[in-house]
Structures are given as structure tokens and as C-alpha cells.
Design a protein around this motif. Structure first.
Motif, PDB file in Angstrom:
ATOM      1  N   ILE A   1       0.838  -1.202   0.000  1.00  0.00           N
ATOM      2  CA  ILE A   1       0.000   0.000   0.000  1.00  0.00           C
ATOM      3  C   ILE A   1       0.873   1.253   0.000  1.00  0.00           C
ATOM      4  N   GLN A   2       1.899   1.198   0.797  1.00  0.00           N
ATOM      5  CA  GLN A   2       2.848   2.319   0.907  1.00  0.00           C
ATOM      6  C   GLN A   2       3.437   2.669  -0.460  1.00  0.00           C
ATOM      7  N   ALA A   3       3.905   1.642  -1.172  1.00  0.00           N
ATOM      8  CA  ALA A   3       4.513   1.872  -2.484  1.00  0.00           C
ATOM      9  C   ALA A   3       3.496   2.489  -3.436  1.00  0.00           C
ATOM     10  N   THR A   4       2.265   1.973  -3.387  1.00  0.00           N
ATOM     11  CA  THR A   4       1.209   2.505  -4.259  1.00  0.00           C
ATOM     12  C   THR A   4       0.953   3.977  -3.945  1.00  0.00           C
ATOM     13  N   CYS A   5       0.765   4.257  -2.657  1.00  0.00           N
ATOM     14  CA  CYS A   5       0.445   5.630  -2.267  1.00  0.00           C
ATOM     15  C   CYS A   5       1.577   6.587  -2.633  1.00  0.00           C
ATOM     16  N   GLU A   6       2.804   6.171  -2.362  1.00  0.00           N
ATOM     17  CA  GLU A   6       3.948   7.040  -2.670  1.00  0.00           C
ATOM     18  C   GLU A   6       4.020   7.329  -4.161  1.00  0.00           C
ATOM     19  N   ALA A   7       3.812   6.286  -4.965  1.00  0.00           N
ATOM     20  CA  ALA A   7       3.889   6.464  -6.422  1.00  0.00           C
ATOM     21  C   ALA A   7       2.777   7.381  -6.905  1.00  0.00           C
ATOM     22  N   MET A   8       1.577   7.213  -6.316  1.00  0.00           N
ATOM     23  CA  MET A   8       0.449   8.059  -6.719  1.00  0.00           C
ATOM     24  C   MET A   8       0.720   9.522  -6.388  1.00  0.00           C
ATOM     25  N   VAL A   9       1.225   9.756  -5.182  1.00  0.00           N
ATOM     26  CA  VAL A   9       1.503  11.127  -4.758  1.00  0.00           C
ATOM     27  C   VAL A   9       2.563  11.747  -5.667  1.00  0.00           C
ATOM     28  N   LYS A  10       3.578  10.957  -5.939  1.00  0.00           N
ATOM     29  CA  LYS A  10       4.682  11.448  -6.757  1.00  0.00           C
ATOM     30  C   LYS A  10       4.189  11.815  -8.163  1.00  0.00           C
ATOM     31  N   ALA A  11       3.271  11.004  -8.694  1.00  0.00           N
ATOM     32  CA  ALA A  11       2.771  11.245 -10.048  1.00  0.00           C
ATOM     33  C   ALA A  11       1.588  12.212 -10.040  1.00  0.00           C
ATOM     34  N   GLY A  12       1.194  12.638  -8.854  1.00  0.00           N
ATOM     35  CA  GLY A  12       0.084  13.584  -8.751  1.00  0.00           C
ATOM     36  C   GLY A  12      -1.275  12.979  -9.065  1.00  0.00           C
ATOM     37  N   ILE A  13      -1.426  11.672  -8.835  1.00  0.00           N
ATOM     38  CA  ILE A  13      -2.735  11.033  -9.058  1.00  0.00           C
ATOM     39  C   ILE A  13      -3.491  11.023  -7.733  1.00  0.00           C
ATOM     40  N   SER A  14      -4.690  11.587  -7.741  1.00  0.00           N
ATOM     41  CA  SER A  14      -5.438  11.573  -6.483  1.00  0.00           C
ATOM     42  C   SER A  14      -6.606  10.583  -6.527  1.00  0.00           C
ATOM     43  N   ASP A  15      -7.048  10.193  -7.748  1.00  0.00           N
ATOM     44  CA  ASP A  15      -8.186   9.283  -7.850  1.00  0.00           C
ATOM     45  C   ASP A  15      -7.718   7.828  -7.787  1.00  0.00           C
ATOM     46  N   PRO A  16      -8.004   7.142  -6.675  1.00  0.00           N
ATOM     47  CA  PRO A  16      -7.520   5.758  -6.542  1.00  0.00           C
ATOM     48  C   PRO A  16      -8.134   4.820  -7.585  1.00  0.00           C
ATOM     49  N   TYR A  17      -9.277   5.252  -8.186  1.00  0.00           N
ATOM     50  CA  TYR A  17      -9.938   4.377  -9.162  1.00  0.00           C
ATOM     51  C   TYR A  17      -9.431   4.588 -10.590  1.00  0.00           C
ATOM     52  N   ASP A  18      -8.468   5.485 -10.738  1.00  0.00           N
ATOM     53  CA  ASP A  18      -7.858   5.682 -12.051  1.00  0.00           C
ATOM     54  C   ASP A  18      -6.816   4.575 -12.236  1.00  0.00           C
ATOM     55  N   THR A  19      -7.329   3.365 -12.321  1.00  0.00           N
ATOM     56  CA  THR A  19      -6.441   2.202 -12.173  1.00  0.00           C
ATOM     57  C   THR A  19      -5.403   2.108 -13.279  1.00  0.00           C
ATOM     58  N   ASP A  20      -5.771   2.446 -14.514  1.00  0.00           N
ATOM     59  CA  ASP A  20      -4.792   2.338 -15.609  1.00  0.00           C
ATOM     60  C   ASP A  20      -3.566   3.200 -15.326  1.00  0.00           C
ATOM     61  N   LYS A  21      -3.854   4.407 -14.894  1.00  0.00           N
ATOM     62  CA  LYS A  21      -2.741   5.318 -14.609  1.00  0.00           C
ATOM     63  C   LYS A  21      -1.900   4.800 -13.440  1.00  0.00           C
ATOM     64  N   VAL A  22      -2.597   4.350 -12.408  1.00  0.00           N
ATOM     65  CA  VAL A  22      -1.880   3.862 -11.223  1.00  0.00           C
ATOM     66  C   VAL A  22      -1.024   2.653 -11.597  1.00  0.00           C
ATOM     67  N   ARG A  23      -1.628   1.750 -12.348  1.00  0.00           N
ATOM     68  CA  ARG A  23      -0.893   0.540 -12.725  1.00  0.00           C
ATOM     69  C   ARG A  23       0.316   0.846 -13.594  1.00  0.00           C
ATOM     70  N   SER A  24       0.193   1.918 -14.402  1.00  0.00           N
ATOM     71  CA  SER A  24       1.320   2.238 -15.284  1.00  0.00           C
ATOM     72  C   SER A  24       2.536   2.674 -14.477  1.00  0.00           C
ATOM     73  N   LEU A  25       2.342   2.968 -13.194  1.00  0.00           N
ATOM     74  CA  LEU A  25       3.473   3.345 -12.335  1.00  0.00           C
ATOM     75  C   LEU A  25       4.206   2.130 -11.769  1.00  0.00           C
ATOM     76  N   GLY A  26       3.703   0.942 -12.125  1.00  0.00           N
ATOM     77  CA  GLY A  26       4.359  -0.271 -11.625  1.00  0.00           C
ATOM     78  C   GLY A  26       3.993  -0.594 -10.192  1.00  0.00           C
ATOM     79  N   VAL A  27       2.825  -0.156  -9.760  1.00  0.00           N
ATOM     80  CA  VAL A  27       2.338  -0.494  -8.417  1.00  0.00           C
ATOM     81  C   VAL A  27       0.919  -1.060  -8.525  1.00  0.00           C
ATOM     82  N   ILE A  28       0.457  -1.663  -7.437  1.00  0.00           N
ATOM     83  CA  ILE A  28      -0.865  -2.294  -7.461  1.00  0.00           C
ATOM     84  C   ILE A  28      -1.902  -1.297  -6.951  1.00  0.00           C
ATOM     85  N   ASP A  29      -2.918  -1.040  -7.766  1.00  0.00           N
ATOM     86  CA  ASP A  29      -3.936  -0.057  -7.399  1.00  0.00           C
ATOM     87  C   ASP A  29      -4.725  -0.515  -6.174  1.00  0.00           C
ATOM     88  N   LEU A  30      -5.198   0.445  -5.406  1.00  0.00           N
ATOM     89  CA  LEU A  30      -5.880   0.124  -4.143  1.00  0.00           C
ATOM     90  C   LEU A  30      -7.154  -0.710  -4.329  1.00  0.00           C
TER      91      LEU A  30
END
Lengths: 483, 553
Positions: free
Chosen positions: A260-289
């Protein structure tokens, strides 16, 4: 490798049961031990068997220093037979014999029931090792690989512990049961493990963490109730196993937490706030929430099934016989016999969830499950703190206990994770949002690339806060054999 | 438990079983509907059964023979995961009245026997393919099959846990078949029957509890292959098409009476008596066996057997206080014998064989019915051939002698036929006449010599075929007094006395099941150790153990 012909059972097998002078058990162990070693050798890929792993070994039952850490090849691990110290004047804590002196030998009338409980417990221990056998190949770090192997060897030791009881107290039958524990195998078509959850695959590391958090926690609850047994050797064995089990749950809780930590850090770093934007989150190489929530739903519900039927004759018999108590039995304020008491269990009447009073004796499983649910919710709260801290709006939840069940009153009924009975159509449409899909599995698999460099971690998981045995961040937890 | 239990069931209404027909092999799947219990207050979990489940099973076995004569092998399986069958439902037993328990066990025993009879009589072989737990009545179902296959998955087992778990016996043939049929050594049987968890794997085979233990991965294919092998080596003749067993024509009346097309049951609740009158066939028999087959289930010989069977079962379970059964017949004995002769002459024809075998089972059902039974051979009656067997199944028979004033029916006679000398044996393996004349070969020979002769009262009495002959002056009073006296005796003593007197001669597995095993079980069923408030059967499921009076009796 252990010299199988000249095993010195007092020096090579850490024990506090006087193994070298117990002819009966020694003889049985000598017969069984080679089969166990074969089982182990066939289990885990060879290069890991040859690797030096930084493991803790239980060497005594002294609470101040029961384990020591060192490099060891797993097949040479010293699986010990250790029982928690005997408590003076211990009494049977529950059932019709409550208050009588605890048994040091098996009472004939309860022999079969007791043997069955030990065999079922024993069957889960090697089962989980089998489920996790290939995970070393995709370990996200040497630290995690070491934790996996630690869990594995300790599950192996727990098998030893159960086998010891079978040898020591159950004669010929016990020896046959011990052989069958090695014959059954997780997911096998030939002879599967006894409980469903132990025949499911553990296909990836997130599953492993969820398994150790949720399923090993069922193991903990079962051990807790067996630790209350009026049969003293079983109680002492389980009490010591619980010391080790705590680490397994730690691996699970921190494993999920770091994911979860890795996911959250990657999201914050990439400026993604919507946890359901799964494609974007996944493209960061982390598992979406949301996918983590789905994995949680799956493993939690599978684990609830391990508690069996809500109303159970077997559980009632075991409690009344004083063989298996409740969670924290000795701290509960009641008569510990329950013959006139009731307990509330969930049921479905005309399609509606209701609470129903049933004789408390028959609701022992339900009560343990309720305790489990409370116990399991703690870690979920801590995971949510990580998300909250990152400023992401998402909350992980334990699904309702009616959801996705295969055993008990809810089995086969279409409940959603909120506990609403929905139509078949609604259920089908909801399922991809509630449980991991094949697509989710494919995505997680795509992240499962080994990361064997000391101090380095795969993209989808954060490093731990502290090392094992207080070792520094780049410590080489596994010296890989790369033949 | 006041609703009427119906022994007739239509296959489209099965709730607990499924049959898949595959040429000479039929796959019979047990898939008990948890919520489909006959009564309230219990759930049929883990493929446990109650009478309703067994009524469907009996119907399947019966239809297999009449509707599916092409079937040579029936494979019994469970449609549920990890459990074959958990046996009779314990909560149902715990809640049932003694009489229901006893009659439930009797019916299930009769149904198990039909498994074996299907192979002996018709070459339909039952095999059990066991995956998962197979305990108590579940293993007794398997025991009734003639070949038992068990998977070796290191958890599937066979068990008879009744004694250690419930303080009752495996009473649906279990104890008897283990030793008498499977030939399990008695000390091993002792270990087996007192070990709750039973025996699995190789040991089950070594102890002869099963015939084959098969690796789990090969289990299904081996079962299929074995079924095909048995079918291929079966000596059962090929039959293309069976007949359909349609719903019975019957009417239940308010007063307890029941009207069928050939059987009339008259209930006299006050007199605790049921009169069962069988009306013989009216027209000529079908011209030949093809014509008989074309008549299907409407042929008198089959229709009457089905109706009589249903009447007996109905009275047993639904009318426990009608303690006395009075059997009567009306019709032309010669016409009846002509119908019978068509079947006897074509005994090798599948349907003729099935109908005769069915009469054998119906008569056995009468033999083990625990009611006082009497036959009245009145003027106009047709106690001939197969129906004459009833005279020796019942406890006593009374026959009208000479003309009765104002009665212009044909004179009462008894006529013997070939059917009385072999094809209708009792459970003891003897014919009813052999049993009746045990040790008196001359009487038996005399009876056989009279075959075909319509014996009037004096001759029938002389031949020992009836208990008493009475003329117009005595008949009414004697019969009334007998009925009143009989109905006043203790039902328990009557049941015990009759069951003992009816089965003279040798023991067989069947007599041991209905005699020894059942009697002990029924005794245990009345003892506080099992059924008292703190008995094991009542306590089952509460977690508390039964409390036993440790005194040996």
C-alpha cells in the motif's frame, strides 16, 4: 545435509521433551524423518535448497532467548520439538471436566476426537508451504525471500510438533496419520489437503501477504483455542507455536502495508489523487488500491470458511470434552460449561439476515469466528492510516461475512460485500468489482519479477522500516546459490 | 407427525436423487435437498436421509427394473463434494416417535434388500463409488451394493459410527452385512464398528470392507470402466424398452379407508382393524406375453401387486393403531390362475419375470409387517396360487364351510399352483408351505399333489392349509370374538410373538437383519441410554455426551 543414519536427536533436534531417551518416539521419528526430508527436498526449487538463508531457529522455550539467528541451508534447518513449560497444577479450563486436573495422557474416550483435531491442524502446516513453494522465484527482495522461507521452515516445525504428539500419544494410528500428512498435498488430485483454503494456489506475493495475514490468523485462532486444551501436551505445544505464529502475521501485515505504501507514494509522486484511475496507477508499476481491496475480499472470505459451520456438533463435542477451549478461555467470566447458555449466530430466514440465539455449546465455531473478525480488523485500520497519511481518499474494508462463502449458512447465496442479498444478475455484474479477475491476476503477475540485489526492492513494494534481527538495509538475507 | 406419508412418487418430483441413463449403465446420484425433509425440525445436511429420501430411492430401484430393463449396472454416487452419504438424519431420529423409527428402519431395510434382489432376480447390479465420508446408513447403502469402490485420497473413509457416536446400532443391515455378506472377520468388525472415524484406504480393502481402493486421480475413469466391464459380462438379456409405471388409481376416504382399482382397504378405527380385500381379475388373461406387455402396468397381475404394496405401506406408516389386518379376496380362482399361468409359462420373459419377482417382494413385505394378520376365506373368494400365499403369510386363517344362508356366491375354495412351490420364497429361503410344514414332508407332498384342485373347506382343513373351518352357524360369532380378542392384546407382545412364530426354519442374512438386528435395535430404541432425555441420541448435536446407566442387562 542431515546425516539420516546418525541423527543425534538430542543435539541436532532441539527439544525439551527428552527425545534421546524416549525409545518409542525416537523409533517412530527415525522412520518418519527421511520421508519428511524427501518431502522438503522435492518441494522448493533446488537452488533455494542450496542457498544460505538467514533464519531464526527455535532452540529453547526461554521467553528471553528462545531463538537464534544464523545462516543455514533449509534442508539442514533444525526442526525442533518444543513444548511451553508445564504449568504447575493446571486445570481443564472448560466443558464437563472443567476444574479437574489437566490430562497428561490421552483419555481413551476422547482419543479419536483429539486425534482428528491434531491431524486437521497438522494438515494445514505443510499445506501452506506447498502452496507457496514457487514464490522464491519472484521474490521482490532478499528480505522478503528470507521472510517467506522463515515462515516455511516454521510451518515445517509446526508439522513436527503435531507429528510428535501423534507419535507420543496415539500409537499405531498416530504413526499412520503422520505418514498421511506427508502423502496429502496441496491442490493434489490424488490426495488433497483436508481444508479447502489450503488447496488454493498462492500465485503471487500479494496473495502470500494476504494469506499470512488472514489465513495464518485463522491458524492463530485455532492454536489459541487448542492452547486451552485440557490435554496438557497439546496445550503446551500450541502455546509455543503461537510464539512463532506472531512473526507470520507480522510478515502479512507489513507485506500488505508496504505494498500500500509503495502505491500511495507512487500516486503522490505522479500527482494522481483518484484511486480508481487504475490504468494510470498501474502504469506506475504499483498495485492499485481497488485491486488490493479485491485481494483482501478473497482471502478474508476464504479464511472465514475455515471456521466451519456456524452451528457445529463437532465443535460442541470438543469444547464439552475439554479438548478445545474458546479464545482466551481463562479470561472469560462465565461457568466455562455453557450448558444453559445461548449465543447469537447469523442466519437467513426468508431471505433476510437475522441473529438467532442457539445453545452456546453448539456455537463455538461462530464465537471463534467473531473473535477472529475483531482480531483481523486491527491491521486493516493500520493499513488505512498509511493511505490517509498520503492524503488519498480510499478506505479498505473487511467485507460482510455473508459475502463469497462456501461453508455455513451463507454458502452459495448471492450476498454483496455490504451484506445485501442481491439478484443473480446484480451479483454477476458486481463480481469483477469485488473479487480479483483474471485480468487483475495477469497484471499482478506482470509485476512479479525477482529482485535479488541486497537492499533493493521491486517497484510495487516499499522497503521495511527496520531489518530482521536489526540488520542494516543492505544486509544479504539470502546468499543465493546460483549453480 | 400427522400428515399422510405417500409412498407414490413421480420421477419428475424427485428432490433428492438424479439418474443419468447411459445405455446399459445408469448413474444414480444422491443429492439430498437439505430443506426437503419430510417433517419440520431438521435439515438433511451432508446427504443424510429421512423416509422421504428413501421413498424416492425405492421408487428409482423399482422403476429401474420395470422402466429401464436395458440397464445392467447401476452406479451409486454422491453429487456432493467430500461426502458420499452421512446416513440417516440423527435429528430426525431423535425427534421421531418409536413407531416411526421402527417403520422407517423397516422400509429402508426392505429398500436395501431390493438392491441385492435386483441382481439375483434380474441381473441388475448395483455398485457403490465412494468419494468422501461414507458413514452409518451411508455405508449401509454401499453394503447393499454388490461391489464397493473407494477412492484413496487419504481422507475418504467408510464407517459405522452408530455405537460410539449415538449408542444405537447400524441397524439398516450394517452389522449383519459386514459379517454375513462382506465376510469381515468378526474381531475386525468389532474394531470397525466401534471406531467413530471408520477405516480408509488400503486397510478398508484388506479388511474386506470394500472391494477396491483406487487412486483418486484414476477414480472416475476406473469406476466408469468397471461399470462397463460388469455390463459387458452381464448375463442379463438385452431388452429394448420397458413399460411405464403410471400413477396409481386410488382414493383416500375420511374414515381411513382407501379404494384402489383392485384393492379395497376398509378401516374400522374403533375396532382397530383394517380389512384388505383383493378383487381378482375379471376378464380372460392377455392372449400371449406380447399382449401382456402391451397392457403394461394395467395388466391385473402387476396392477394388483402395486396396489397391495402401496396399501400395506400406507397402513404401516399412517395407521399405526389399526393393529389387526384382515385379508380377503373376491373373484374367480380359475380366471386368476389363468392370469398367473401366463406369467409362469413365460418366466424367462423379462416382464413376466419382473412381475413374479415383484409379487415375491410384496409377499415378503406382508411377512414382516408387525400387525396381527388374519385371512378370511369367504365364499366367492379367490385364494389361489400367488394369492393363496397370503394364507400362510398371515398368523391365522378362517374358511367358510358349506353353504351360508342367503349367500349365493360360489363355494369358498383354496387352489394351489406351481407358484406355491418355489418362485415365492420367504426371507428364510423356504417357501411358505415348506415353512408351514417344517419337518412334515408328507403334508408338503400332499399339498403339492393337490395342485390345480379347488379344495373346499374340509379338504383344505385336512391338508392343513387353513387354521379353522367354520359353518354358517359358528362363523359370525367365532370371527367376531377372535377379532375382538386379538385387538385387545398388548401390541408389543403380539408383535414379538408373531415375529417369532412366522419365521420357523433356517436363518439367512435377511432373517438375521429383520430378526436379530432389528429386534436388538428396536430394544435399544426404547432404552434411556439412547432415547432418554440424557441419552446419546437425544444429546447428539448439543455437545454434551449421553449419560449411561452402566448396568449390563
Amino acid at each position: 545435509m542431515l546425516d539420516l543414519i546418525n541423527v543425534s536427536y538430542d543435539t541436532q533436534i532441539p527439544n525439551n521433551v527428552g527425545l534421546s531417551s524416549d525409545k518409542k518416539v525416537l523409533k517412530a521419528l527415525e522412520r518418519w524423518h527421511p520421508g519428511y526430508i524427501n518431502w522438503w527436498n522435492d518441494l522448493i526449487p533446488q537452488n533455494f535448497q542450496e542457498s544460505m538463508v538467514y533464519l531464526r531457529t527455535a532452540v529453547s522455550v526461554d521467553p528471553k532467548g528462545w531463538a537464534k539467528f544464523d545462516y543455514v541451508k533449509m534442508p539442514e534447518y533444525r526442526w525442533g520439538v518444543l513444548l511451553a513449560p508445564q504449568v504447575e497444577d493446571r486445570r481443564i479450563p472448560c466443558g464437563e471436566h472443567a476444574g479437574e486436573l489437566a490430562w497428561q495422557e490421552v483419555p481413551g474416550e476422547y482419543r479419536n476426537l483429539m486425534k482428528r483435531l491434531i491431524v486437521i491442524q497438522g494438515d494445514t502446516e505443510p499445506g501452506s508451504v506447498e502452496q507457496q513453494r514457487y514464490l522464491g522465484l519472484t521474490a521482490p527482495s532478499l528480505y522478503d525471500m528470507r521472510n517467506l522461507f522463515q515462515v516455511n521452515v516454521e510451518e515445517g516445525r509446526h508439522l513436527w510438533a503435531m507429528v510428535y504428539l501423534l507419535f507420543k500419544y496415539f500409537g499405531k494410528d498416530g504413526r499412520e496419520e503422520a505418514d498421511d500428512l506427508l502423502r496429502r498435498s496441496s491442490g493434489s488430485e490424488e490426495a488433497p489437503r483436508m481444508l479447502g483454503a489450503f488447496n488454493e494456489e498462492t500465485p503471487d506475493w500479494l496473495s502470500f501477504f494476504m494469506f499470512t495475514y488472514f489465513t495464518d490468523r485463522d491458524g492463530k485462532m485455532q492454536l489459541e483455542s487448542l492452547a486451552q486444551s485440557g490435554f496438557d501436551p497439546l496445550s503446551r505445544t500450541c502455546r509455543f507455536m503461537l510464539t512463532e505464529e506472531a512473526h507470520h502475521m507480522f510478515v502479512g501485515e507489513t507485506g500488505v502495508g508496504r505494498t500500500i505504501q509503495a502505491t500511495c507514494e507512487a500516486m503522490v509522486k505522479a500527482g494522481i489523487s483518484d484511486p480508481y484511475d487504475t490504468d494510470k496507477v498501474r502504469s506506475l508499476g504499483v498495485i492499485d488500491l481497488p485491486t488490493i481491496q479485491k485481494k483482501l475480499n478473497l482471502h478474508y472470505t476464504l479464511s472465514l470458511d475455515l471456521f466451519g459451520q456456524e452451528v457445529s456438533t463437532n465443535a460442541a463435542n470438543a469444547f464439552n470434552a475439554g479438548i478445545k477451549g474458546r479464545y482466551m478461555e481463562t479470561r472469560i467470566q462465565d461457568d466455562h460449561r455453557l450448558t444453559g447458555d445461548t449465543y447469537k449466530v447469523l442466519d437467513i430466514v426468508d431471505g433476510v439476515l437475522v441473529e438467532r440465539d442457539v445453545p452456546a455449546l453448539t456455537a463455538i465455531n461462530m464465537r471463534l469466528r467473531d473473535d477472529y473478525i475483531r482480531d483481523a480488523s486491527g491491521g486493516v485500520g493500520r493499513w488505512n492510516k498509511i493511505i490517509e497519511k498520503a492524503g488519498i481518499e480510499f478506505e479498505l474494508k473487511l467485507p460482510h461475512q455473508a459475502f463469497n462463502r462456501k461453508i455455513g449458512v451463507f454458502a452459495g447465496k448471492d450476498f454483496d460485500p455490504e451484506g445485501n442479498l442481491v439478484t443473480g444478475d446484480e451479483y454477476d455484474r458486481g463480481l469483477p468489482h469485488w473479487l480479483p479477475t483474471h485480468g487483475d491476476g495477469d497484471f499482478i503477475q506482470s509485476l512479479m519479477k525477482p529482485c535479488y540485489e541486497p537492499g533493493k526492492y521491486a517497484s510495487w513494494i516499499a522497503p521495511p522500516k527496520v531489518g530482521i534481527d536489526n540488520k542494516p538495509g543492505d544486509f544479504e538475507y539470502v546468499k543465493l546459490h546460483m549453480a | 407427525m400427522t400428515k399422510r406419508i405417500d409412498f407414490q412418487v413421480d420421477p419428475s418430483a424427485y428432490r433428492h436423487w438424479r439418474v443419468e441413463y447411459d445405455g446399459p449403465v445408469a448413474n444414480l446420484f444422491m443429492d439430498v435437498d437439505e430443506d426437503g425433509g419430510l417433517f419440520d425440525g431438521y435439515q438433511l445436511k451432508l446427504n443424510s436421509y429421512d423416509l422421504g429420501v428413501d421413498i424416492e430411492l425405492a421408487d428409482i430401484v423399482q422403476r429401474m427394473r420395470f422402466e429401464h430393463p436395458e440397464v445392467k449396472v447401476v452406479v451409486m454416487r454422491s453429487a456432493k463434494d467430500r461426502v458420499f452419504c452421512a446416513g440417516a438424519n440423527i435429528r430426525m431420529l431423535g425427534g421421531a416417535k418409536h413407531a416411526h423409527k421402527v417403520n422407517f428402519c423397516k422400509f429402508t431395510n426392505e429398500t436395501r434388500n431390493t438392491f441385492e434382489a435386483a441382481e439375483v432376480d434380474s441381473g441388475q447390479k448395483y455398485i457403490a463409488a465412494i468419494k468422501g465420508a461414507c458413514a452409518g446408513g451411508g455405508y449401509e447403502l454401499a453394503l447393499a451394493c454388490n461391489h464397493i469402490m473407494l477412492t484413496d485420497d487419504s481422507s475418504s473413509s467408510v464407517a459405522l459410527p452408530e455405537v460410539p457416536l449415538l449408542a444405537v446400532l447400524p441397524g439398516t443391515g450394517g452389522l449383519t452385512r459386514v459379517t454375513d455378506k462382506r465376510k469381515v472377520r468378526r474381531d475386525l468388525a468389532d474394531v470397525f464398528c466401534s471406531t467413530e472415524e471408520g477405516v480408509r484406504g488400503k486397510r478398508a480393502q484388506e479388511w474386506k470392507l470394500v472391494d477396491e481402493v483406487i487412486p483418486n486421480s484414476k477414480f472416475d475413469e476406473t469406476v466408469d470402466a468397471r461399470a462397463r466391464d460388469f455390463a459387458a459380462s452381464s448375463t442379463k438379456p438385452d431388452v429394448d424398452k420397458g413399460i411405464v409405471l403410471t400413477a396409481l388409481d386410488r382414493t383416500f376416504h375420511e374414515d381411513g379407508s382407501v379404494t384402489y382399482s383392485t384393492v379395497e382397504v376398509q378401516a374400522d378405527r374403533k375396532g382397530r382393524t383394517a380389512s384388505i380385500t383383493i378383487h381378482g381379475p375379471e376378464g380372460d388373461p392377455p392372449a400371449d406375453i406380447a399382449a401382456f406387455t402391451a397392457e403394461g402396468d394395467q395388466a391385473w397381475m402387476l396392477r394388483a401387486a402395486r396396489e397391495l404394496d402401496d396399501a400395506i405401506l400406507h397402513l404401516r406408516l399412517n395407521e399405526p393403531e389399526l393393529g389387526l389386518m384382515v385379508f380377503k379376496t373376491q373373484g374367480d380362482p380359475e380366471t386368476l390362475l389363468a392370469h398367473e399361468a401366463l406369467l409362469m409359462a413365460n418366466r424367462d420373459h423379462w416382464l413376466a419375470g419382473e412381475v413374479l419377482q415383484y409379487w415375491k417382494r410384496v409377499l415378503k413385505r406382508i411377512d414382516v409387517t408387525s400387525r396381527s394378520m388374519v385371512a378370511l376365506v369367504e365364499h366367492g373368494s379367490c385364494f389361489a396360487g400367488i394369492l393363496a400365499e397370503i394364507l400362510w403369510a398371515v398368523d391365522r386363517s378362517y374358511m367358510m364351510e358349506d353353504e351360508f344362508e342367503g349367500d349365493n356366491r360360489p363355494m369358498a375354495t383354496v387352489t394351489l399352483s406351481d407358484a406355491n412351490f418355489g418362485p415365492m420364497p420367504m426371507a428364510n429361503g423356504l417357501t411358505r408351505l415348506q415353512t408351514r410344514f417344517l419337518g412334515d414332508d408328507a403334508a408338503l407332498a400332499g399339498a403339492e399333489a393337490s395342485k390345480g384342485e379347488a379344495l373346499e373347506a374340509e379338504a383344505a382343513d385336512e391338508a392343513g392349509l387353513v387354521t379353522m373351518i367354520l359353518d354358517d352357524i359358528d362363523w359370525e360369532d367365532e370371527i367376531r370374538i377372535f377379532l375382538e380378542e386379538r385387538a385387545s392384546f398388548s401390541p408389543d407382545a403380539m408383535t414379538g410373538m408373531e415375529a417369532n412364530l412366522r419365521f420357523a426354519g433356517p436363518e439367512t442374512m435377511e432373517t438375521r437383519i429383520f430378526g436379530r438386528l432389528t429386534a436388538w435395535q428396536n430394544w435399544i430404541f426404547t432404552r434411556p441410554n439412547a432415547v432418554g432425555e440424557a441419552g446419546a441420541l437425544q444429546r447428539y448435536g448439543t455437545g454434551q455426551r449421553g449419560e449411561f446407566n452402566m448396568e449390563r442387562v
